[in-house]
Write a protein that holds these residues in place. Structure first.
Motif, short mmCIF file in Angstrom:
data_model
loop_
_atom_site.label_atom_id
_atom_site.label_comp_id
_atom_site.label_asym_id
_atom_site.label_seq_id
_atom_site.Cartn_x
_atom_site.Cartn_y
_atom_site.Cartn_z
N ILE A 182 0.83 -1.21 0.00
CA ILE A 182 0.00 0.00 0.00
C ILE A 182 0.87 1.25 0.00
N VAL A 183 1.93 1.26 0.81
CA VAL A 183 2.80 2.43 0.87
C VAL A 183 3.49 2.64 -0.48
N THR A 192 2.44 1.68 -3.42
CA THR A 192 1.45 2.12 -4.41
C THR A 192 1.14 3.61 -4.24
N ALA A 193 1.07 4.07 -2.99
CA ALA A 193 0.87 5.50 -2.74
C ALA A 193 2.02 6.32 -3.31
N LEU A 231 1.74 6.43 -7.05
CA LEU A 231 0.79 7.47 -7.44
C LEU A 231 1.42 8.85 -7.34
N GLY A 232 2.14 9.12 -6.27
CA GLY A 232 2.78 10.42 -6.12
C GLY A 232 3.77 10.72 -7.23
N ALA A 285 -4.13 5.77 -8.94
CA ALA A 285 -5.13 6.14 -7.92
C ALA A 285 -6.16 5.03 -7.77
N LEU A 311 -4.55 2.22 -5.72
CA LEU A 311 -4.45 2.57 -4.31
C LEU A 311 -5.81 2.53 -3.62
N LEU A 361 -6.64 0.16 -0.40
CA LEU A 361 -7.06 0.73 0.88
C LEU A 361 -8.40 0.16 1.31
N ARG A 387 -7.71 -3.53 2.46
CA ARG A 387 -6.50 -3.80 3.24
C ARG A 387 -6.71 -4.85 4.34
#
Length: 422
Positions: free
Chosen positions: A293-294, A296-297, A300-301, A387, A390, A394, A397
């Motif tokens: 998850i981290v 993937t975030a 996205l950034g 997005a 992610l 989320l 999760r």
């Protein structure tokens, strides 16, 4: 005062130690060579079609059919490997795939477009499932979790090289000789690389783990909500990559710099390799799901700067950031899949993972092609795919953490070469 001596720190993992482990260099090298046709064949088929008075549109259709057929057949071949072992699947598919690629320039002109399409589709369906097979082999070849972590990162990171080296090699062969020679070399590389893997002792002796208490019960269900949600999320990752490839072409046309169409994807792949090398050199805390998850975030950034419509050189530098996190996303996705998939169906689950990314890639490519004339929309599509990935992760999760046991490599207990790994 405690007299207990402090526990010495674990020795640092190096890629030299990974590659010097038994069979690792052979398996990794053979898989990379055997998978070169994945990047070479669509380009070689396109060049062959145009060289034989076919249109670019028809050549592109043939290349797309090859890639689509290859992706769709992955789960079937994964299930066959889980049931019958690796060599019994790798060798026949590699032989058939190579034969059909060589036959295309020989039979294509005599059978017309219909025969060419049939040969290409059958060749794609016969693509050896080397990527899923290699991921299933790592636990038996590298019982040490830290070495396995580094090998998975190295394996995932080097995949980007295939899509740099492969098209360049095809272009060089087609220019120096002709596209038929490029197809023949593609077929030979696929056969040689697959044979190197399939004839190795780890691949020949590999068998999936079977639950001891299952007996003669039917195969457990793979499409659980957790596995399904994970695979759905990964379509967003593939969507971002496919959209990025088209965005790079639109950037090249808009700025009248043809090389950008290759330079931007190459920079993305270079970032992926660098990210994998860095990630694999140390042990990370937390579960694979949390890291997924981290990462993937962060992926996205990394796609947010292109929304500012940067200049070519800035755009090229910017894509290295999401590229660096792509390797971490994929590596953690494989570990999470391994923990969620039922015993005896892990290779098939890996194949569905590959198909999910490939399906998202195709959709991203198609949609980006329709929006290529709109600079902002074209630049925003990779971020939209990330997005989506992610958001699904989320929402899912809690489901992605297996209940009743920690995340682990399910194949750790399979027998290989008479030795039972811990």
């Amino acid at each position: 005062m405690s007299l207990t001596a402090p526990t010495p720190p674990a020795p640092r993992i190096t890629y030299g130690a990974v590659l010097c482990s038994s069979y690792v260099a052979r398996l990794l090298g053979g898989t990379l060579i055997g998978r070169l046709p994945n990047s070479m064949a669509p380009v070689a088929i396109l060049l062959w079609a145009t060289a034989n008075d076919g249109s670019i549109a028809f050549g592109g259709l043939l290349g797309a059919l090859y890639g689509l057929a290859s992706a769709l057949a992955q789960p079937v071949k994964g299930r066959l490997m889980d049931r019958h072992g690796q060599s019994s699947v790798h060798l026949p598919t590699a032989l058939l795939n190579s034969t059909l690629l060589v036959a295309l320039p020989l039979a294509g002109p005599y059978g017309g477009p219909g025969l060419a399409m049939a040969l290409v589709c059958c060749g794609g369906l016969a693509t050896p499932p080397l990527e899923a097979g290699l991921r299933a082999l790592w636990p038996s070849v590298l019982p040490d979790l830290r070495l396995r972590h580094a090998a998975l990162a190295l394996d995932t990171g080097t995949q980007g090289l295939l899509y740099i080296v492969g098209p360049l090699l095809v272009a060089a062969l087609a220019s120096a000789y002709n596209p038929a020679v490029a197809l023949s070399v593609t077929a030979a590389l696929g056969l040689v690389g697959t044979a190197a893997v399939a004839l190795s002792p780890p691949s020949r002796r590999w068998r999936p783990e079977r639950s001891k208490d299952r007996g003669a019960a039917p195969m457990p269900r793979l499409a659980t909500p957790a596995v399904t949600l994970l695979l759905v999320s990964l379509t967003g990752i593939g969507f971002a990559i496919g959209a990025m490839n088209v965005w790079s072409v639109s950037m090249a046309e808009r700025h009248h710099q043809d090389m950008l169409a290759g330079i931007i994807p190459a920079a993305f792949s270079a970032g992926s390799l660098a990210g994998g090398l860095i990630y694999g050199r140390r042990t990370w805390s937390g579960t694979a799901t949390r890291r997924l998850i981290v990462a993937t975030a962060a992926f996205l950034g990394g796609w947010l700067p292109p929304l500012a419509l940067p200049a070519p050189y800035s755009a090229t530098a910017a894509v290295t950031v999401p590229g660096a996190f792509l390797t971490i996303v994929v590596a953690c996705a494989y570990v999470t899949t391994d923990a969620l998939a039922p015993s005896g169906r892990t290779t098939e689950a890996y194949a569905w993972l590959i198909l999910s990314i490939g399906a998202g890639h195709a959709v991203g490519t198609a949609l980006a092609g329709r929006l290529a004339e709109l600079p902002l929309a074209s630049a925003a599509l990779p971020a939209a795919g990330a997005a989506f990935a992610l958001a699904v992760l989320l929402a899912a999760r809690r489901r992605l953490i297996p209940t009743g046991h920690p995340q682990r490599g399910r194949h750790r207990r399979l027998r290989w070469g008479g030795y039972k790994t811990p």
